[in-house]
Design an enzyme around this catalytic site. Structure first.
Site, PDB file in Angstrom:
ATOM      1  CG  ASP A  81      54.356 -29.213 -39.832  1.00 21.76           C
ATOM      2  OD1 ASP A  81      55.444 -29.757 -39.581  1.00 21.76           O
ATOM      3  OD2 ASP A  81      53.534 -29.672 -40.635  1.00 21.76           O
TER       4      ASP A  81
ATOM      5  CB  CYS B 110      61.465 -31.054 -44.600  1.00 20.53           C
ATOM      6  SG  CYS B 110      60.754 -29.704 -45.535  1.00 20.53           S
TER       7      CYS B 110
ATOM      8  NE  ARG C 275      59.308 -29.433 -50.012  1.00 25.47           N
ATOM      9  CZ  ARG C 275      59.833 -30.591 -49.664  1.00 25.47           C
ATOM     10  NH1 ARG C 275      61.125 -30.669 -49.400  1.00 25.47           N
ATOM     11  NH2 ARG C 275      59.101 -31.667 -49.578  1.00 25.47           N
TER      12      ARG C 275
ATOM     13  CE  LYS D 287      53.583 -28.949 -46.899  1.00 24.61           C
ATOM     14  NZ  LYS D 287      53.940 -30.349 -46.618  1.00 24.61           N
ATOM     15  CG  ASN D 288      50.822 -31.337 -44.379  1.00 24.40           C
ATOM     16  OD1 ASN D 288      51.522 -31.272 -45.388  1.00 24.40           O
ATOM     17  ND2 ASN D 288      51.292 -31.103 -43.167  1.00 24.40           N
TER      18      ASN D 288
ATOM     19  NE  ARG E  92      59.521 -36.333 -42.431  1.00 21.62           N
ATOM     20  CZ  ARG E  92      58.853 -35.385 -43.063  1.00 21.62           C
ATOM     21  NH1 ARG E  92      59.503 -34.525 -43.828  1.00 21.62           N
ATOM     22  NH2 ARG E  92      57.550 -35.267 -42.934  1.00 21.62           N
TER      23      ARG E  92
HETATM   24  C1  UD1 Z   1      53.013 -35.255 -41.709  1.00 22.65           C
HETATM   25  C2  UD1 Z   1      53.043 -33.880 -42.326  1.00 22.65           C
HETATM   26  C3  UD1 Z   1      54.140 -33.040 -41.682  1.00 22.65           C
HETATM   27  C4  UD1 Z   1      53.961 -33.006 -40.182  1.00 22.65           C
HETATM   28  C5  UD1 Z   1      53.832 -34.405 -39.622  1.00 22.65           C
HETATM   29  C6  UD1 Z   1      53.505 -34.421 -38.137  1.00 22.65           C
HETATM   30  C7  UD1 Z   1      52.279 -34.303 -44.581  1.00 22.65           C
HETATM   31  C8  UD1 Z   1      52.591 -34.321 -46.040  1.00 22.65           C
HETATM   32  N1  UD1 Z   1      53.301 -34.014 -43.760  1.00 22.65           N
HETATM   33  O1  UD1 Z   1      54.266 -35.867 -41.986  1.00 22.65           O
HETATM   34  O2  UD1 Z   1      54.067 -31.714 -42.208  1.00 22.65           O
HETATM   35  O3  UD1 Z   1      55.075 -32.379 -39.590  1.00 22.65           O
HETATM   36  O4  UD1 Z   1      52.796 -35.132 -40.294  1.00 22.65           O
HETATM   37  O5  UD1 Z   1      52.327 -33.733 -37.893  1.00 22.65           O
HETATM   38  O6  UD1 Z   1      51.153 -34.506 -44.185  1.00 22.65           O
HETATM   39  N2  UD1 Z   1      57.596 -42.247 -38.124  1.00 22.65           N
HETATM   40  C9  UD1 Z   1      58.254 -43.459 -38.006  1.00 22.65           C
HETATM   41  N3  UD1 Z   1      57.914 -44.457 -38.875  1.00 22.65           N
HETATM   42  C10 UD1 Z   1      56.950 -44.318 -39.822  1.00 22.65           C
HETATM   43  C11 UD1 Z   1      56.278 -43.083 -39.922  1.00 22.65           C
HETATM   44  C12 UD1 Z   1      56.625 -42.053 -39.066  1.00 22.65           C
HETATM   45  O7  UD1 Z   1      59.125 -43.626 -37.158  1.00 22.65           O
HETATM   46  O8  UD1 Z   1      56.689 -45.261 -40.570  1.00 22.65           O
HETATM   47  C13 UD1 Z   1      57.977 -41.133 -37.221  1.00 22.65           C
HETATM   48  C14 UD1 Z   1      58.603 -39.978 -38.002  1.00 22.65           C
HETATM   49  O9  UD1 Z   1      59.966 -40.191 -38.217  1.00 22.65           O
HETATM   50  C15 UD1 Z   1      58.320 -38.808 -37.079  1.00 22.65           C
HETATM   51  C16 UD1 Z   1      56.965 -39.167 -36.477  1.00 22.65           C
HETATM   52  O10 UD1 Z   1      56.807 -40.567 -36.656  1.00 22.65           O
HETATM   53  O11 UD1 Z   1      59.284 -38.743 -36.076  1.00 22.65           O
HETATM   54  C17 UD1 Z   1      55.803 -38.434 -37.106  1.00 22.65           C
HETATM   55  O12 UD1 Z   1      55.701 -38.772 -38.465  1.00 22.65           O
HETATM   56  P1  UD1 Z   1      54.331 -38.753 -39.279  1.00 22.65           P
HETATM   57  O13 UD1 Z   1      53.188 -38.462 -38.369  1.00 22.65           O
HETATM   58  O14 UD1 Z   1      54.281 -39.997 -40.092  1.00 22.65           O
HETATM   59  O15 UD1 Z   1      54.546 -37.504 -40.214  1.00 22.65           O
HETATM   60  P2  UD1 Z   1      54.459 -37.434 -41.792  1.00 22.65           P
HETATM   61  O16 UD1 Z   1      53.239 -38.144 -42.252  1.00 22.65           O
HETATM   62  O17 UD1 Z   1      55.771 -37.775 -42.385  1.00 22.65           O
END
Ligand code: UD1
Length: 414
Positions: A302, A114, A394, A21-22, A119
């Site tokens: 995850d 989620c 999902r 998915k990711n 986030r």
């Molecule tokens: C992606 C994955 C998700 C996985 C996560 C971490 C997808 C669609 N989802 O989510 O399944 O759990 O990586 O491996 O690929 N953060 C900030 N500011 C930002 C961006 C992120 O503070 O602008 C924080 C988030 O709140 C979180 C952490 O960084 O605490 C990790 O987020 P991130 O690596 O961005 O995860 P996603 O891309 O949302």
């Protein structure tokens, strides 16, 4: 929707793993940048159908042929992604990078996803601004003007998966060379880059913490085999471990499983890796003592909930520290209803192993917690009802059907 489970059946057999998915979602967003058709294997999960709804609104066409999906971005147009669609999945934010990359301007509403803690997308926006994108936020709508997009070095404060992908999508068709530093090294980021390179992009360094992008004039859509889902595969391995079963997951790249395999061995399971297959035989389950999540290649957040489910019936005590998302223990009260002994303090959970779990009525609070509750139900004595099963749909394709093929007694009630 709910899963009804009669627990206590050992899971045995083999399971083919679906596309990740990711990796699939960012590649769908990348189709906005391609001339010609992109052809992928089908992936039947709701996050994908929600992303398709967003792309349709942006003029992307979809056709299905046998087990393939044909994506045509040639009619792609710039439009505001409405809150109703954007709120359905976090990955909708990836359209921002792709749209600014293609049209120089874009408007999106804040993404959903989620409920596993705050986030934000501050890292995405800050890095985009460093590359010359002008951004205004008003009433939840983010408007971007990328007419002054330029190259240079950008250092991310944190190796965010989504921010890394968004920046790649933003700059792959830009004007000047871009170096992204302290980026995410997750295999799904590498898969996105492999796809883009197949379409004609010039991206080097994916999989390391530094990525260099030399812009190209255009990308031509291609057929691409998206990587298999390491989180789904890990969930099935844990399902066999928790039910004292024996399983083979097929089609995966075992290099991506190092941290999970290590922890499964520590918990008393026997593992064997051959080519693209991983075999697991469950054993006398014991606590791993300590587990913490972090960015790849550390243990993935995850799989944290599913691993905690396993630890609830392992001999001994275990400390689990969640380092990626703030609120990823919301499922703990549900496991406690099933007889688990867990206490949570901030981002740390203390799990005291019990001999067995008992069936109960529980509620999924997000995608992975839902999967963890299903695993707990499969191992528990008696019947378990997992409500809000739609969370699980999902990200897991035909989850109940695949589990039944392994011997589980589970049905999805709609
Ligand atoms: C992606 C994955 C998700 C996985 C996560 C971490 C997808 C669609 N989802 O989510 O399944 O759990 O990586 O491996 O690929 N953060 C900030 N500011 C930002 C961006 C992120 O503070 O602008 C924080 C988030 O709140 C979180 C952490 O960084 O605490 C990790 O987020 P991130 O690596 O961005 O995860 P996603 O891309 O949302």
């Amino acid at each position: 929707m709910e899963f009804m489970i009669n627990g206590g059946k050992k899971l045995c057999g083999a399971v083919e793993i679906e596309c990740a998915k990711n990796a699939y979602l960012p590649i769908l967003a990348a189709s906005l940048l391609c001339d010609g058709e992109v052809i992928l294997d089908k992936l039947n999960i709701t996050d994908v159908s929600n992303m398709q709804d967003i792309l349709r609104l942006l003029g992307v066409g979809f056709k299905e042929q046998n087990e393939k999906i044909i994506i045509d971005g040639s009619g792609c147009k710039n439009a505001l992604i409405p809150a109703k669609l954007a709120s359905k999945l976090r990955a909708s934010i990836l359209c921002l990078g792709a749209l600014v990359g293609r049209f120089k301007r874009a408007r999106v509403t804040y993404p959903g996803g989620c409920d596993i803690g705050l986030r934000p997308i501050d890292l995405h926006l800050k890095a985009m601004m460093e590359l010359g994108v002008e951004i205004e936020e008003c009433h939840g709508v983010i408007s971007c003007d990328g007419t002054k997009l330029h190259g240079g070095d950008v250092v991310l404060d944190y190796a965010s998966v989504g921010a890394t992908e968004n920046l790649i999508l933003l700059t792959v068709l830009g004007r000047d060379k871009v170096r992204l530093i302290n980026v995410a090294r997750e295999p799904e980021v590498v898969d996105l880059c492999n796809f883009l390179n197949k379409c004609g992009a010039k991206i080097v360094g994916a999989g390391s913490s530094e990525i260099e992008i030399t812009p190209v004039k255009r990308l031509i859509g291609r057929e691409y085999a998206v990587m298999k889902d390491r989180i789904v595969a890990g969930t099935y391995l844990l399902a066999a471990a928790i039910t004292n079963g024996e399983i083979e997951v097929r089609g995966v790249n075992s290099h991506f499983f190092t941290s999970l395999i290590k922890k499964l061995c520590q918990s008393g399971c026997f593992l064997d890796v051959k080519g693209d297959k991983i075999r697991l035989k469950s054993g006398d389950l014991k606590s791993v003592g300590f587990l913490e999540t972090n960015v790849y290649p550390a243990f993935p957040t995850d799989l944290q909930a599913q691993f905690v489910a396993l630890q609830t019936i392992a001999r001994g005590d275990c400390v689990v520290k969640e380092n990626v998302f703030a609120s990823r223990f919301k499922y703990v009260p549900e496991l406690i209803k099933m007889g688990a002994k867990i206490t949570v303090s901030g981002n740390v959970a203390f799990v005291e192993g019990v001999p067995y779990l008992t069936g109960a009525e529980v509620f999924a609070t997000d995608l992975r917690s839902g999967a963890a509750l299903v695993l707990a139900g499969l191992s528990a004595k008696g019947y378990t009802k997992v409500s809000s099963a739609e969370f699980v749909l999902r990200g897991y394709e035909n989850f109940d059907e695949k589990l039944r093929s392994l011997g589980a007694e589970i049905k999805l009630v709609i």
